[in-house]
Motif scaffolding. Structure first.
Motif, PDB file in Angstrom:
ATOM      1  N   VAL A   1     -43.492 -33.671  62.117  1.00  0.00           N
ATOM      2  CA  VAL A   1     -42.380 -33.276  61.259  1.00  0.00           C
ATOM      3  C   VAL A   1     -42.855 -32.368  60.137  1.00  0.00           C
ATOM      4  CG1 VAL A   1     -40.638 -34.122  59.641  1.00  0.00           C
ATOM      5  CG2 VAL A   1     -40.994 -35.300  61.819  1.00  0.00           C
ATOM      6  N   SER A   2     -43.966 -32.716  59.519  1.00  0.00           N
ATOM      7  CA  SER A   2     -44.505 -31.889  58.434  1.00  0.00           C
ATOM      8  C   SER A   2     -44.833 -30.489  58.930  1.00  0.00           C
ATOM      9  CB  SER A   2     -45.764 -32.547  57.844  1.00  0.00           C
ATOM     10  OG  SER A   2     -45.467 -33.791  57.275  1.00  0.00           O
ATOM     11  N   GLN A   3     -45.402 -30.414  60.125  1.00  0.00           N
ATOM     12  CA  GLN A   3     -45.760 -29.104  60.692  1.00  0.00           C
ATOM     13  C   GLN A   3     -44.506 -28.263  60.932  1.00  0.00           C
ATOM     14  OE1 GLN A   3     -47.728 -29.346  64.478  1.00  0.00           O
ATOM     15  NE2 GLN A   3     -48.464 -27.256  64.415  1.00  0.00           N
ATOM     16  N   MET A   4     -43.461 -28.879  61.475  1.00  0.00           N
ATOM     17  CA  MET A   4     -42.227 -28.140  61.753  1.00  0.00           C
ATOM     18  C   MET A   4     -41.536 -27.714  60.459  1.00  0.00           C
ATOM     19  SD  MET A   4     -41.801 -27.520  64.866  1.00  0.00           S
ATOM     20  CE  MET A   4     -42.481 -28.005  66.459  1.00  0.00           C
ATOM     21  N   LEU A   5     -41.513 -28.569  59.472  1.00  0.00           N
ATOM     22  CA  LEU A   5     -40.904 -28.201  58.198  1.00  0.00           C
ATOM     23  C   LEU A   5     -41.635 -27.019  57.571  1.00  0.00           C
ATOM     24  CD1 LEU A   5     -40.196 -31.726  56.681  1.00  0.00           C
ATOM     25  CD2 LEU A   5     -38.472 -29.985  57.213  1.00  0.00           C
ATOM     26  N   GLU A   6     -42.956 -27.056  57.603  1.00  0.00           N
ATOM     27  CA  GLU A   6     -43.733 -25.957  57.028  1.00  0.00           C
ATOM     28  C   GLU A   6     -43.497 -24.664  57.809  1.00  0.00           C
ATOM     29  OE1 GLU A   6     -48.355 -24.936  55.726  1.00  0.00           O
ATOM     30  OE2 GLU A   6     -47.867 -26.810  56.774  1.00  0.00           O
ATOM     31  N   ARG A   7     -43.427 -24.770  59.133  1.00  0.00           N
ATOM     32  CA  ARG A   7     -43.237 -23.585  59.977  1.00  0.00           C
ATOM     33  C   ARG A   7     -41.893 -22.919  59.690  1.00  0.00           C
ATOM     34  NH1 ARG A   7     -44.084 -24.603  66.227  1.00  0.00           N
ATOM     35  NH2 ARG A   7     -46.158 -25.041  65.375  1.00  0.00           N
ATOM     36  N   HIS A   8     -40.905 -23.724  59.336  1.00  0.00           N
ATOM     37  CA  HIS A   8     -39.555 -23.197  59.091  1.00  0.00           C
ATOM     38  C   HIS A   8     -39.227 -23.173  57.606  1.00  0.00           C
ATOM     39  CE1 HIS A   8     -38.456 -23.035  63.360  1.00  0.00           C
ATOM     40  NE2 HIS A   8     -39.119 -24.166  63.497  1.00  0.00           N
ATOM     41  N   ASP A   9     -40.244 -23.075  56.766  1.00  0.00           N
ATOM     42  CA  ASP A   9     -40.075 -22.930  55.315  1.00  0.00           C
ATOM     43  C   ASP A   9     -39.207 -24.044  54.728  1.00  0.00           C
ATOM     44  OD1 ASP A   9     -41.629 -20.588  55.225  1.00  0.00           O
ATOM     45  OD2 ASP A   9     -39.887 -19.387  55.827  1.00  0.00           O
TER      46      ASP A   9
ATOM     47  N   ALA B   1     -35.724 -27.417  65.929  1.00  0.00           N
ATOM     48  CA  ALA B   1     -37.028 -27.344  66.579  1.00  0.00           C
ATOM     49  C   ALA B   1     -37.516 -28.721  67.031  1.00  0.00           C
ATOM     50  CB  ALA B   1     -38.041 -26.715  65.621  1.00  0.00           C
ATOM     51  N   LEU B   2     -37.128 -29.734  66.283  1.00  0.00           N
ATOM     52  CA  LEU B   2     -37.549 -31.090  66.626  1.00  0.00           C
ATOM     53  C   LEU B   2     -36.614 -31.749  67.628  1.00  0.00           C
ATOM     54  CD1 LEU B   2     -38.472 -32.284  63.017  1.00  0.00           C
ATOM     55  CD2 LEU B   2     -40.080 -32.070  64.930  1.00  0.00           C
ATOM     56  N   GLY B   3     -35.446 -31.140  67.835  1.00  0.00           N
ATOM     57  CA  GLY B   3     -34.484 -31.708  68.767  1.00  0.00           C
ATOM     58  C   GLY B   3     -33.757 -32.914  68.216  1.00  0.00           C
ATOM     59  N   VAL B   4     -33.535 -32.941  66.896  1.00  0.00           N
ATOM     60  CA  VAL B   4     -32.806 -34.045  66.267  1.00  0.00           C
ATOM     61  C   VAL B   4     -31.693 -33.465  65.405  1.00  0.00           C
ATOM     62  CG1 VAL B   4     -34.839 -35.551  66.224  1.00  0.00           C
ATOM     63  CG2 VAL B   4     -34.337 -34.094  64.240  1.00  0.00           C
ATOM     64  N   THR B   5     -30.786 -34.330  64.966  1.00  0.00           N
ATOM     65  CA  THR B   5     -29.714 -33.881  64.096  1.00  0.00           C
ATOM     66  C   THR B   5     -30.234 -33.719  62.671  1.00  0.00           C
ATOM     67  OG1 THR B   5     -29.007 -36.106  63.522  1.00  0.00           O
ATOM     68  CG2 THR B   5     -28.040 -35.129  65.508  1.00  0.00           C
ATOM     69  N   ARG B   6     -29.490 -32.957  61.865  1.00  0.00           N
ATOM     70  CA  ARG B   6     -29.888 -32.786  60.470  1.00  0.00           C
ATOM     71  C   ARG B   6     -29.861 -34.119  59.715  1.00  0.00           C
ATOM     72  NH1 ARG B   6     -26.292 -28.163  57.919  1.00  0.00           N
ATOM     73  NH2 ARG B   6     -24.745 -29.143  59.285  1.00  0.00           N
ATOM     74  N   SER B   7     -28.827 -34.922  59.995  1.00  0.00           N
ATOM     75  CA  SER B   7     -28.737 -36.201  59.293  1.00  0.00           C
ATOM     76  C   SER B   7     -29.917 -37.100  59.643  1.00  0.00           C
ATOM     77  CB  SER B   7     -27.418 -36.904  59.632  1.00  0.00           C
ATOM     78  OG  SER B   7     -27.324 -37.148  61.031  1.00  0.00           O
TER      79      SER B   7
END
Length: 560
Positions: free
Chosen positions: A472-480, A489-495
């Motif tokens: 999750v940390s990697q994906m958040l950093e990749r997408h600012d 990117a993670l395949g989950v809902t925003r909530s």
């Protein structure tokens, strides 16, 4: 109570009347960037009169006190003569949490725009209300993932000032009561029976009884009764003369003789061989021993015995007369469960000790070393201490010490978190199989009047594990740190991702950060929003909204 802003009517550093019938609401620091603050306590109220106060960076004041024997660690007391300090951490809002008491219930409210607050593992969104019974065992409060407190209700802590610490780490009411009882018993010459679970500190108590008695200049002889063989026990305890039996080539002084003029500590006395119990009873009654191959000798010793066994049970096979003779006075040593508010200080002391041995560094990342300002290290330490509080400790202080030894060994530049420390549900319970009870298993989270529906949906299946956190940390950093993009990117809902971030010990949203901390980082980045957002690990849009929230709140504060 929402909207109450004042720091109120209560003197939080004053002691309460020692009447044990009076209930005291108190707060203890479990984790703090300044290690000297850990274990500090303050009284919030007496459980009788209504009050309202706002807990935050500069209020209330916590009292520090050092015990009379000048222990290296800080043993702290809410009624002490030591310095009074505030939390003082810049990551925490000046008004972080409103605490009120009325109609026999405790009420919690998070002011708008305040820094992140979690109650026993759950982010505080809606107002909460608890009965005093619900918080009798403690309510864990996490402030900005930097400072951890436990709020509890119980008899007043009469303080530990001018008391020796006896090697018992902690300033809780339970330990201070134990210290006072030890001193009273040490002033006599009566035999003492020390009862308590394994690993709770019975030998510390036994040694304290000796060192604070009139026999302090005499020997202290400790013998583990469980290791005595029935065949040799009489010789080991009472001694023998040369030729008393095959192999007795010299005279031997037994434990009773070696302790002449001092204290004989009979550890694990509940495991005394049944054949030895009549002889031991005579020695205790008459202070006379039968030396094998010799005559009867008189000895001048004080007996301190200890056991974790239930020697009163019929199945124990322990002579009733011997039990009564041993317990001229009796001291009950509490389990770690009974003083769980000391776990923060215990963990810090143990980790520091073992870190120093394994890594040849004295600061353990908790004091003046390079990790002192490492926010990730501090956040992980807060998570670890909370996990320690929520974990059962059947082996008590000894087991906790062993656990921190292993964690110190496995830690290097990053604080190692065991699997059980990462598998915590947001309601504070461990999802590890077999762990169903804990020193804080009565945390008030089980009885709130209102919980955020967002938070309450989170169960064990959504609790973060180390692998999930890294992904999750990697994906958040990749997408600012844009939630929508990272969620796709993670395949989950925003909530779902929002809930995950709120449950994580190392991730947070811009709105969870205190304004002071945001402005400090913005100043360091010379007003560059993009650079500030990257440094804070939040999105630029989220940072703008956090700043706008502060602007919107300013006119309201002025009008008040």
């Amino acid at each position: 109570m929402g909207g109450a802003a004042g720091n109120t009517t209560i003197n939080t550093t004053a002691g309460f009347a020692p009447a044990q019938s009076r209930l005291c609401l108190s707060a203890t620091i479990l984790a703090h960037p300044n290690p000297d603050y850990v274990g500090a306590s303050t009284a919030l109220g007496d459980g009788l009169r209504p009050f309202t106060l706002t807990l935050g960076r500069h209020f209330p004041l916590f009292a520090l006190a050092v015990y009379a024997d000048g222990a290296a660690h800080k043993c702290l007391s809410p009624t002490g003569d030591g310095a009074n300090v505030d939390i003082g951490d810049d990551h925490i809002s000046r008004q972080a949490l409103e605490v009120g008491f009325c109609d026999g219930r405790l009420h919690l409210h998070k002011p708008r725009g305040a820094s992140r607050v979690c109650i026993s593992g759950r982010p505080l969104v809606d107002d909460l209300s608890f009965s005093l019974n619900a918080i009798a065992r403690g309510l864990v409060i996490n402030l900005a993932d930097t400072v951890l407190l436990v709020l509890s209700a119980g008899p007043p802590n009469t303080g530990g000032d001018n008391l020796p610490d006896f090697g018992l780490i902690g300033g809780s009411r339970v330990l201070n009561d134990l210290r006072q009882r030890v001193l009273r018993c040490a002033s006599t010459d009566a035999d003492v029976l020390v009862l308590g679970p394994s690993g709770s500190g019975k030998e510390h108590v036994a040694r304290a009884l000796h060192t604070h008695s009139r026999r302090r200049d005499g020997p202290f002889v400790a013998v583990n009764m469980a290791t005595l063989s029935p065949e040799l026990a009489a010789s080991q305890l009472f001694g023998h003369k040369r030729g008393a039996f095959t192999g007795a080539t010299t005279d031997h002084r037994g434990y009773f003789q070696q302790a002449e003029g001092g204290t004989l500590f009979l550890d694990e006395v509940g495991d005394t061989p049944s054949s030895m119990q009549p002889l031991l009873l005579r020695a205790l009654q008459q202070r006379e021993i039968q030396v094998l191959g010799g005559g009867i000798s008189t000895v001048d010793v004080r007996i301190v015995a200890a056991t974790d066994a239930d020697i009163d049970a019929e199945s124990a096979g322990f002579r009733t007369a011997l039990r009564h003779r041993l317990s001229g006075l009796q001291i009950d040593v509490p389990s770690l469960d009974a003083h769980a508010e000391d776990i923060g200080l215990l963990a810090q002391q143990f980790f520091t000790k073992h870190w120093s041995l394994f890594h040849n560094k004295g600061d353990a990342g908790l004091s003046l070393g390079p990790h002192r300002r490492n926010r990730q290290w501090r956040q992980r330490w807060v998570m670890l201490v909370q996990a320690l509080l929520l974990r059962p400790w059947p082996g008590n202080v000894r087991e906790l010490d062993n656990t921190l030894r292993q964690i110190a060994l496995d830690s290097a530049d990053t604080l190692h978190l065991p699997d059980w420390a990462c598998l915590l549900r947001e309601d504070g319970a461990s999802t590890e199989i077999g762990v169903s009870s804990s020193p804080m298993d009565q945390l008030a989270v089980a009885e709130p009047d209102a919980l955020s529906s967002d938070v309450s949906e989170v169960g064990p299946s959504t609790a973060p594990t180390p692998l999930e956190l890294s992904v999750v940390s990697q994906m958040l950093e990749r997408h600012d740190y844009h939630i929508a993009a990272a969620a796709r990117a993670l395949g989950v809902t925003r909530s779902a991702l929002y809930r995950f971030i709120r449950s994580s010990p190392t991730l947070y949203l811009a709105k969870d950060l205190s304004l002071e901390f945001v402005l400090e980082q913005l100043k360091e980045c010379r007003g560059d929003l993009s650079q500030t957002a990257a440094q804070l690990r939040v999105s630029v849009e989220g940072l703008k909204q956090r700043l706008q929230l502060a602007v919107d709140a300013a006119p309201q504060q002025k009008s008040q």
